[in-house]
Design an enzyme around this catalytic site. Structure first.
Site, PDB file in Angstrom:
ATOM      1  CG  HIS A  49      22.398   2.097 -13.382  1.00 22.88           C
ATOM      2  ND1 HIS A  49      23.690   1.822 -13.797  1.00 22.88           N
ATOM      3  CD2 HIS A  49      21.895   0.930 -12.941  1.00 22.88           C
ATOM      4  CE1 HIS A  49      23.942   0.537 -13.602  1.00 22.88           C
ATOM      5  NE2 HIS A  49      22.872  -0.026 -13.083  1.00 22.88           N
ATOM      6  CB  CYS A  85      24.102  -2.959 -16.232  1.00 24.08           C
ATOM      7  SG  CYS A  85      23.272  -4.310 -15.357  1.00 24.08           S
ATOM      8  CB  SER A 125      18.042  -7.236 -21.012  1.00 25.90           C
ATOM      9  OG  SER A 125      18.639  -6.230 -20.243  1.00 25.90           O
ATOM     10  CD  GLU A 150      19.090 -11.068 -20.958  1.00 24.56           C
ATOM     11  OE1 GLU A 150      18.520 -10.753 -19.906  1.00 24.56           O
ATOM     12  OE2 GLU A 150      20.333 -11.081 -21.084  1.00 24.56           O
ATOM     13  CD  GLU A 158      -1.600  -2.355   1.815  1.00 26.90           C
ATOM     14  OE1 GLU A 158      -0.374  -2.656   1.827  1.00 26.90           O
ATOM     15  OE2 GLU A 158      -2.481  -3.103   2.271  1.00 26.90           O
TER      16      GLU A 158
HETATM   17  N1  GLN Z   1      22.036 -10.223 -18.900  1.00 25.15           N
HETATM   18  C1  GLN Z   1      21.324  -9.430 -17.954  1.00 25.15           C
HETATM   19  C2  GLN Z   1      20.726  -8.215 -18.649  1.00 25.15           C
HETATM   20  O1  GLN Z   1      21.326  -7.766 -19.581  1.00 25.15           O
HETATM   21  C3  GLN Z   1      22.222  -8.951 -16.851  1.00 25.15           C
HETATM   22  C4  GLN Z   1      21.471  -8.106 -15.869  1.00 25.15           C
HETATM   23  C5  GLN Z   1      22.267  -7.678 -14.690  1.00 25.15           C
HETATM   24  O2  GLN Z   1      23.468  -7.661 -14.726  1.00 25.15           O
HETATM   25  N2  GLN Z   1      21.604  -7.314 -13.637  1.00 25.15           N
HETATM   26  O3  GLN Z   1      19.695  -7.724 -18.251  1.00 25.15           O
HETATM   27 ZN    ZN Z   2      24.728  -5.736 -14.499  1.00 25.71          ZN
END
Ligand code: GLN
Ligand code: ZN
Length: 754
Positions: A694, A726, A432, A483, A16
């Site tokens: 990010h 990432c 991904s 992915e 909530e």
């Molecule tokens: N292979 C994953 C992606 O590309 C790795 C994600 C991660 O490192 N948290 O989303």
């Molecule tokens: Zn990562």
């Protein structure tokens, strides 16, 4: 005998608080409505503890965002950039938590870090001036009074000085020195205010004490608390520790004038031995026996035996949770899909209250035949359905050679060079691609059986096609399938493996009001059939370039799940490793030449004490990874990826994972890791992330060229890969396309010069 809860979850049984805060941020809820709703939630949480018969219930364990932030805010540790916005108090607080972008300015949020060895993140307080360090006890007193109105004499919880001091980021040593005395004063004022308000118990949370402590640490702790404790007047003070044992400072804690000492007997391996050395007659031992981190039921017989042992040394015992219940989901009552046969083994926060009550009852009854005890004993006897003999046999037959890939890295590099035919500075991504609305809604429709399996496959294949086409167009060297079929890198594999269970509402706070829903490892893990092979094979069939197979490694799967308690973490990890190993071999057999095994969370569960790193963790975590890939041909290239840049202190171990290539997050740490890699003569090829995914910002070609030059200055050009830091799944399509285009262009420009 009494019982207690260190802190209770605040997010609400159905999240909530999250939904209310999000509405407020979208201006769909007024501040008054949000505050009213928060008050309701607190009431509900207090009353459920009261009804369960908990004697020591906490107040001030509520937070709109994070309790470390709350403490910093209450003590006036507010960086200038937030004060200068001149916002009202709640908006200032939110600016610290989330950053601010608007009429009054543009400021970044406080940094976020993992809270000890949990998946919860606290906000790192920043102290850039000491003038305003001053107590504002409004929230603390309000919550105490609110509880009181409900007939609850709560203990007031607050982050202790020492832990806070260790976590604050001070702008300079001078400020740090000056802040000490000011903080001491602020805490003293707090005690005065609490005394005035009639508070009986204060709980100072000091989890930092479970680390290896230096002499200076111990001196700092002692001098602060000596001072504070001399001012306590009518208050009783509980020093609460958790996430381990306090072996470095136990004797001092006994001497100091605390009224209660909270020790963790779940994660604190030495806690019992410490108490056996002696306990003080004038203190209450708050014994943390009910696991605040895992969801399996308490083993009553074991707990009662421990209590009996403790009773020999401590006259006054309060039965406690091992840490805050924040780290477990709220209740099993909202789980309608799991069989009772599973659920009866689980205790989420609400059910842990019942455990505290029953344990208290059993302890007082001292009756071996007590029906509650008998029922609990029976639970622990029904283990058969968790076993898979074949898997355990496989593990028992593993030989040293199964943990070692051959030939060695250097020889493999030569073979792979010939086989894969990649240019210098090969460019790639982490796996991904954006999980746009169509991807998520189609997956949901498939899960709800609103669309057929073939329609779902077709949809994902069309996404893969699009993704491959884009990567070819911009000229990436090693491609990925994107992915799209995965909700989450752990849940996806868990769902395809035998031995995992999934909850509907088992949400646990991760950062801010965001939650994760970790899978439960229930039984022996095995793979029934190939999981990713068809997707990878399809993607590879679309391109003459190489497409990476994409898997999650065993340590990460374990670390982001609720682990079993009836077998060791090592055994569980090896089971998962064998399952992923089979997948690796199937991918290879299907013609996939590069396979990435993500170990995003490998560093996360390093023990808090450095002295435990090897024997408690690395000694099995690294071999588990080796087991996954040791069976492939020399020419098959194994990649891994890690989600952090702070691994300078485990570089040797990471090299020992013996992957051919590793990519990691580096952009935010300004690539400082490169020096350590160089120094350690790191052998694995590396892809230090060249930009931060990010943030939605698109890096320019020039900026990326500079980053690549920096990497080239530190590492051998034959050793370097170029990639983002990432996966791209949380980002928007536009910014991803622009960023990757720039990345490839920058790579080509530099490559020409080599
Ligand atoms: N292979 C994953 C992606 O590309 C790795 C994600 C991660 O490192 N948290 O989303
Ligand atoms: Zn990562």
């Amino acid at each position: 005998m009494q019982n207690a809860v260190i802190s209770y979850p605040r997010i609400g049984a159905l999240r909530e608080l999250k939904f209310a805060l999000e509405k407020y941020l979208k201006k769909e809820l007024s501040k008054e409505e949000l505050f009213q709703m928060a008050k309701e939630l607190r009431k509900r949480h207090w009353l459920s503890q009261k009804e369960a018969g908990i004697d020591f219930i906490s107040s001030n364990d509520f937070s709109f965002y994070d309790t470390v932030l709350d403490t910093a805010y209450a003590l006036g540790i507010i960086a200038k950039r937030y004060k200068e916005l001149n916002l009202d108090s709640f908006e200032t607080y939110l600016a610290m938590a989330r950053g601010y972008q608007g009429e009054k300015g543009d400021v970044k949020a406080l940094a976020m870090k993992k809270w000890f060895n949990t998946n919860y993140h606290y906000l790192v307080p920043e102290c850039d001036s000491v003038e305003d360090i001053k107590l504002n006890a409004e929230k603390i007193l309000n919550e105490y009074k609110e509880a009181k109105q409900l007939g609850i004499e709560s203990k007031v919880v607050i982050t202790g000085f020492f832990t806070l001091f260790k976590l604050i980021h001070f702008q300079s040593e001078a400020i740090k020195e000056e802040a000490k005395a000011r903080l001491l004063n602020a805490y003293k004022f707090l005690l005065i205010e609490l005394n005035k308000a009639g508070v009986k118990w204060v709980q100072f949370d000091e989890p930092y004490l479970v680390h290896d402590l230096s002499i200076a640490d111990i001196a700092l702790f002692k001098s602060f608390y000596k001072d504070i404790l001399s001012q306590k007047a009518d208050l009783k003070i509980l020093l609460q520790t958790y996430f381990g044992d306090v072996r470095d400072i136990y004797d001092d804690l006994l001497i100091l004038d605390f009224d209660g000492l909270g020790l963790d007997f779940i994660e604190g391996k030495e806690s019992l031995n410490l108490v056996k050395k002696g306990f003080s007659a004038d203190k209450i031992l708050f014994a943390g026996l009910v696991n605040g981190k895992n969801i399996y039921k308490n083993n009553y017989q074991k707990s009662l035996n421990l209590l009996k042992e403790l009773e020999k040394y401590a006259k006054n015992i309060v039965l406690n949770t091992s840490c805050s219940l924040l780290h477990v989901p709220y209740t099993i009552k909202n789980e309608s899909k799991l069989d009772k046969g599973f659920l009866e083994h689980f205790a989420f926060a609400e059910e842990k209250l019942i455990e505290l009550k029953e344990l208290k009852e059993l302890f007082l009854a001292k009756d071996e035949k007590h029906p509650l005890l008998q029922a609990n004993l029976r639970l622990f006897e029904q283990k058969e359905n968790k076993k898979n003999e074949a898997v355990n046999k496989r593990i028992s037959e593993l030989k040293e050679a199964d943990f070692k890939r051959s030939p060695n890295l250097k020889q493999r590099r030569e073979l792979q060079k010939a086989e894969l035919n990649l240019p210098l500075l090969p460019s790639t991504t982490i796996g991904s691609f954006p999980q746009s609305l169509d991807v998520r809604s189609t997956r949901l429709a498939f899960k709800k059986a609103e669309i057929s399996a073939s329609a779902y496959t077709e949809f994902n294949q069309s996404k893969i096609k699009e993704c491959i086409k884009f990567q070819e167009e911009i000229g990436l060297d090693v491609l990925v399938h994107g992915e799209f079929e995965r909700n989450d890198m752990v849940e996806y594999f868990g769902e395809s493996l035998e031995g995992f269970l999934f909850t509907q509402n088992g949400w646990v706070q991760s950062y801010g009001t965001r939650c994760v829903k970790p899978p439960v490892i229930w039984g022996d893990v095995s793979r029934l059939k190939p999981i990713t092979v068809a997707w990878s094979k399809f993607a590879q069939s679309l391109s003459s370039k190489l497409v990476k197979g994409m898997l999650t490694g065993p340590v990460t799967i374990l670390n982001w799940s609720f682990p079993r308690e009836d077998i060791s973490l090592k055994q569980s990890t090896l089971q998962i490793a064998l399952a992923i190993r089979d997948e690796v071999l199937d991918l290879e057999a299907a013609g996939i030449k590069i396979i990435q095994i993500d170990e995003a969370a490998l560093r996360e569960k390093l023990p808090l004490r450095r002295s435990d790193w090897h024997k408690e963790y690395l000694e099995w975590a690294i071999p588990a990874f080796n087991l996954v890939h040791s069976g492939v041909k020399a020419s098959t290239q194994i990649h891994t990826h890690m989600c952090y840049s702070e691994f300078s202190d485990i570089i040797k171990e990471i090299d020992a994972m013996d992957a051919d290539v590793i990519s990691f997050e580096a952009s935010r740490s300004n690539l400082s890791l490169l020096d350590s890699l160089k120094e350690a003569e790191f052998k694995t090829q590396v892809g230090p992330g060249v930009y931060d995914i990010h943030s939605p910002r698109v890096p320019s070609v020039k900026e990326l060229e500079e980053v690549i030059e920096k990497i080239l200055a530190k590492l051998d050009k034959e050793q370097i890969w170029i990639n983002p830091d990432c996966g791209l799944k949380t980002r928007g399509k536009k910014e991803v396309e622009a960023s990757l285009k720039n990345m490839v262009e920058a790579t080509l420009n530099i490559r020409k010069k080599l």
